[in-house]
Design a protein around this motif. Structure first.
Motif, PDB file in Angstrom:
ATOM      1  N   ALA A   1       6.705   0.429  13.940  1.00 14.64           N
ATOM      2  CA  ALA A   1       5.595   0.384  12.991  1.00 14.64           C
ATOM      3  C   ALA A   1       4.567   1.465  13.316  1.00 14.64           C
ATOM      4  O   ALA A   1       4.044   2.127  12.403  1.00 14.64           O
ATOM      5  CB  ALA A   1       4.940  -0.996  13.021  1.00 14.64           C
ATOM      6  N   TYR A   2       4.257   1.644  14.592  1.00 13.32           N
ATOM      7  CA  TYR A   2       3.269   2.670  14.958  1.00 13.32           C
ATOM      8  C   TYR A   2       3.790   4.072  14.663  1.00 13.32           C
ATOM      9  O   TYR A   2       3.012   4.957  14.300  1.00 13.32           O
ATOM     10  CB  TYR A   2       2.899   2.537  16.435  1.00 13.32           C
ATOM     11  N   GLU A   3       5.106   4.272  14.814  1.00 11.26           N
ATOM     12  CA  GLU A   3       5.681   5.575  14.489  1.00 11.26           C
ATOM     13  C   GLU A   3       5.686   5.814  12.982  1.00 11.26           C
ATOM     14  O   GLU A   3       5.605   6.967  12.534  1.00 11.26           O
ATOM     15  CB  GLU A   3       7.117   5.657  15.033  1.00 11.26           C
ATOM     16  N   THR A   4       5.792   4.755  12.201  1.00 13.62           N
ATOM     17  CA  THR A   4       5.798   4.878  10.741  1.00 13.62           C
ATOM     18  C   THR A   4       4.390   4.933  10.171  1.00 13.62           C
ATOM     19  O   THR A   4       4.182   5.446   9.063  1.00 13.62           O
ATOM     20  CB  THR A   4       6.546   3.672  10.126  1.00 13.62           C
ATOM     21  N   LEU A   5       3.416   4.460  10.918  1.00 15.53           N
ATOM     22  CA  LEU A   5       2.045   4.342  10.428  1.00 15.53           C
ATOM     23  C   LEU A   5       1.436   5.671   9.974  1.00 15.53           C
ATOM     24  O   LEU A   5       0.799   5.710   8.909  1.00 15.53           O
ATOM     25  CB  LEU A   5       1.177   3.692  11.508  1.00 15.53           C
ATOM     26  N   PRO A   6       1.566   6.788  10.713  1.00 19.42           N
ATOM     27  CA  PRO A   6       0.947   8.035  10.237  1.00 19.42           C
ATOM     28  C   PRO A   6       1.409   8.444   8.851  1.00 19.42           C
ATOM     29  O   PRO A   6       0.593   8.875   8.018  1.00 19.42           O
ATOM     30  CB  PRO A   6       1.370   9.057  11.304  1.00 19.42           C
ATOM     31  N   LYS A   7       2.705   8.307   8.570  1.00 14.72           N
ATOM     32  CA  LYS A   7       3.206   8.672   7.239  1.00 14.72           C
ATOM     33  C   LYS A   7       2.651   7.735   6.178  1.00 14.72           C
ATOM     34  O   LYS A   7       2.320   8.169   5.064  1.00 14.72           O
ATOM     35  CB  LYS A   7       4.734   8.635   7.231  1.00 14.72           C
ATOM     36  N   ALA A   8       2.536   6.455   6.511  1.00 16.64           N
ATOM     37  CA  ALA A   8       1.971   5.498   5.559  1.00 16.64           C
ATOM     38  C   ALA A   8       0.518   5.827   5.244  1.00 16.64           C
ATOM     39  O   ALA A   8       0.088   5.758   4.077  1.00 16.64           O
ATOM     40  CB  ALA A   8       2.091   4.081   6.119  1.00 16.64           C
ATOM     41  N   VAL A   9      -0.251   6.201   6.260  1.00 17.39           N
ATOM     42  CA  VAL A   9      -1.664   6.544   6.050  1.00 17.39           C
ATOM     43  C   VAL A   9      -1.786   7.797   5.195  1.00 17.39           C
ATOM     44  O   VAL A   9      -2.618   7.870   4.276  1.00 17.39           O
ATOM     45  CB  VAL A   9      -2.372   6.725   7.407  1.00 17.39           C
TER      46      VAL A   9
ATOM     47  N   LEU B   1      -5.302   3.697  18.052  1.00 16.22           N
ATOM     48  CA  LEU B   1      -5.056   3.056  16.766  1.00 16.22           C
ATOM     49  C   LEU B   1      -5.617   3.862  15.593  1.00 16.22           C
ATOM     50  O   LEU B   1      -5.074   3.785  14.481  1.00 16.22           O
ATOM     51  CB  LEU B   1      -5.652   1.647  16.757  1.00 16.22           C
ATOM     52  N   THR B   2      -6.678   4.602  15.829  1.00 15.94           N
ATOM     53  CA  THR B   2      -7.284   5.381  14.746  1.00 15.94           C
ATOM     54  C   THR B   2      -6.757   6.806  14.680  1.00 15.94           C
ATOM     55  O   THR B   2      -7.173   7.566  13.798  1.00 15.94           O
ATOM     56  CB  THR B   2      -8.813   5.423  14.904  1.00 15.94           C
ATOM     57  N   ALA B   3      -5.850   7.181  15.585  1.00 17.55           N
ATOM     58  CA  ALA B   3      -5.303   8.546  15.574  1.00 17.55           C
ATOM     59  C   ALA B   3      -4.623   8.884  14.247  1.00 17.55           C
ATOM     60  O   ALA B   3      -4.816   9.992  13.721  1.00 17.55           O
ATOM     61  CB  ALA B   3      -4.341   8.724  16.740  1.00 17.55           C
ATOM     62  N   PRO B   4      -3.797   7.984  13.642  1.00 19.12           N
ATOM     63  CA  PRO B   4      -3.196   8.322  12.339  1.00 19.12           C
ATOM     64  C   PRO B   4      -4.240   8.597  11.258  1.00 19.12           C
ATOM     65  O   PRO B   4      -4.042   9.464  10.408  1.00 19.12           O
ATOM     66  CB  PRO B   4      -2.359   7.086  12.002  1.00 19.12           C
ATOM     67  N   MET B   5      -5.345   7.868  11.278  1.00 16.16           N
ATOM     68  CA  MET B   5      -6.400   8.068  10.281  1.00 16.16           C
ATOM     69  C   MET B   5      -7.080   9.421  10.472  1.00 16.16           C
ATOM     70  O   MET B   5      -7.323  10.157   9.503  1.00 16.16           O
ATOM     71  CB  MET B   5      -7.414   6.931  10.391  1.00 16.16           C
TER      72      MET B   5
END
Length: 266
Positions: A131-139, A54-58
């Motif tokens: 959502a998880y695939e979109t999350l890195p770009k959002a972060v 869960l914290t990988a995008p951050m």
């Protein structure tokens, strides 16, 4: 020997008294709650691996999380376990929602509704995956607003970050359940396919508005990534509702379509 009280048989048309409705709701909520508690066990056991995912995008965006309060480690672990519980127990609580709606349908419509129970879980999980695939770009976009002189200070409380991530993912999953509940309303004779198609303009605007609220980033990419699949699912629900209405029209006897001022074949 004393006889046990016999279980009250269901009305063939699904009619229930108010007290029966409340007892039915209580039982459904209780079963769903027990399933969520049991499903939270794997999330509690494999908490570290799940937190890393869960914290990988951050981390990939150059940010970090910390635990400023004494109770934060426990709160974060509990949040991760509860989030995993909602995902793993989705077949149970989605079925309980349907089972509460189904008593209001006829027997023939119940058989049709069972098929949509098996569609709800893949749709919900697909929304969570998107959502998880979109999350890195959002972060990356959100952290991009950090001033350059403070870019090295992108440290966020773990509880705040997990709250943002879990709500973001669950919102996508819930949005993908739109066609299931639209078809449920059609089966319950509340919403016809004709009415759904007539209101497509309002529906599209409403879906874009919903996507804009649920996606916290100012870029249009994240909003479109949620809005466009929801629009496609809306039209899919319209098509399924049209097939159901067409089947109802074929099964309806000829005498039921005669106007009041005409004599029926009966």
């Amino acid at each position: 020997m004393p006889r046990l009280p016999r279980r009250k048989s269901r009305d063939p048309q699904g009619r229930m008294a108010l007290g029966d409705h409340l007892r039915e709701l209580r039982n459904r909520v209780l079963v769903a709650a027990i399933a969520i508690v049991i499903a939270a066990v794997p999330g509690w056991i494999w908490y570290k691996d799940l937190l890393s995912i869960l914290t990988a995008p951050m981390r990939s965006a150059g940010g970090r999380i910390n635990y400023p309060n004494l109770t934060d480690p426990f709160t974060v672990q509990f949040s991760v376990a509860l989030f995993v519980a909602f995902l793993l127990s989705s077949p149970v609580w989605l079925y309980q929602i349907w089972a509460f709606i189904v008593p209001g349908l006829t027997k023939k419509e119940k058989r049709t509704a069972i098929a949509f129970i098996f569609c709800a879980v893949p749709l919900f999980l697909s929304g969570c995956w998107l959502a998880y695939e979109t999350l890195p770009k959002a972060v990356v976009i959100l952290l991009g607003f950090t001033p350059e002189d403070a870019s090295a200070m992108n440290i966020m409380p773990a509880s705040d970050y997990l709250r943002f991530v879990t709500r973001f993912i669950l919102a996508f999953g819930a949005a993908f359940l739109l066609p299931v509940f639209l078809v449920a309303l059609n089966l319950a004779h509340v919403l016809s396919a004709e009415l759904m198609l007539k209101g497509w303009r309002v529906a599209v605007i409403g879906l874009f508005f919903f996507a804009a609220i649920m996606t916290p980033t100012p870029d249009p990419w994240t909003m479109f990534s949620l809005a466009l699949p929801m629009i496609g699912l809306y039209y899919l629900a319209c098509g399924i509702a049209w097939l159901i209405d067409r089947r109802r029209a074929k099964d309806r006897p000829d005498w039921s379509q005669v106007s009041d001022d005409q004599a029926s074949p009966l």
